[in-house]
Design a protein around this motif. Structure first.
Motif, PDB file in Angstrom:
ATOM      1  N   PRO A 117       0.816  -1.216   0.000  1.00 27.16           N
ATOM      2  CA  PRO A 117       0.000   0.000   0.000  1.00 27.16           C
ATOM      3  C   PRO A 117       0.850   1.267   0.000  1.00 27.16           C
ATOM      4  N   VAL A 118       0.196   2.344  -0.407  1.00 23.53           N
ATOM      5  CA  VAL A 118       0.817   3.663  -0.331  1.00 23.53           C
ATOM      6  C   VAL A 118       1.184   3.913   1.127  1.00 23.53           C
ATOM      7  N   VAL A 119       2.404   4.399   1.344  1.00 24.25           N
ATOM      8  CA  VAL A 119       2.867   4.627   2.716  1.00 24.25           C
ATOM      9  C   VAL A 119       2.442   6.005   3.208  1.00 24.25           C
ATOM     10  N   LYS A 121       9.108   5.943   5.049  1.00 19.47           N
ATOM     11  CA  LYS A 121      10.042   5.929   3.923  1.00 19.47           C
ATOM     12  C   LYS A 121       9.347   5.325   2.703  1.00 19.47           C
ATOM     13  N   PRO A 122       9.665   5.830   1.496  1.00 21.29           N
ATOM     14  CA  PRO A 122       9.084   5.231   0.291  1.00 21.29           C
ATOM     15  C   PRO A 122       9.656   3.828   0.040  1.00 21.29           C
ATOM     16  N   PHE A 123       8.940   3.045  -0.743  1.00 18.76           N
ATOM     17  CA  PHE A 123       9.366   1.701  -1.108  1.00 18.76           C
ATOM     18  C   PHE A 123      10.735   1.770  -1.783  1.00 18.76           C
ATOM     19  N   PHE A 180      13.120  -2.736   2.752  1.00 21.43           N
ATOM     20  CA  PHE A 180      12.614  -2.089   1.542  1.00 21.43           C
ATOM     21  C   PHE A 180      11.221  -1.481   1.705  1.00 21.43           C
ATOM     22  N   SER A 181      10.515  -1.787   2.784  1.00 19.79           N
ATOM     23  CA  SER A 181       9.168  -1.244   2.971  1.00 19.79           C
ATOM     24  C   SER A 181       8.860  -1.072   4.455  1.00 19.79           C
ATOM     25  N   THR A 182       8.169   0.000   4.761  1.00 17.77           N
ATOM     26  CA  THR A 182       7.747   0.232   6.144  1.00 17.77           C
ATOM     27  C   THR A 182       6.311  -0.231   6.379  1.00 17.77           C
TER      28      THR A 182
END
Length: 104
Positions: A11-13, A18-20, A88-90
């Motif tokens: 999903p959009v963070v 942090k961005p992907f 890589f993703s939050t």
């Protein structure tokens, strides 16, 4: 056993996250996944950078020999792979899978 497709949607963070990290994902994480899970029946994978208007930024599609093969990979070799997600993703991905019943 039918071929299975597994999809992970990121999903959009939130603005504060942090961005992907596509660079890390494509250069480090996915080659590791391929090496680790191909012995279980992972046949190929594709990564899409999505238009965030749809609510998601990234889509991973994995093609497996069967749902049983995917489940075996998760059971036997997923702890370290899943623990790598914060690199890589939050946000955690939405996971969708099912048997392929048609196509061209």
């Amino acid at each position: 056993m039918a071929p299975t497709t597994v999809t992970f949607l990121y999903p959009v963070v939130p603005v504060t996250s942090k961005p992907f990290n596509f660079e890390y994902y494509l250069a480090t994480h996915m080659p590791w996944v391929q090496k680790s899970w191909s012995k279980f029946g992972l046949q190929k994978w594709e990564v899409m950078k999505l238009d965030p208007v749809g609510g998601y930024t990234t889509e991973l599609i994995m093609h497996w020999e069967s749902l049983e093969a995917f489940r075996k990979a998760l059971e036997e070799d997923s702890v370290d792979i899943m623990a790598d997600i914060p690199n890589f993703s939050t946000v955690s991905p939405v996971q969708i899978w099912g048997d392929v019943v048609g196509g061209n």
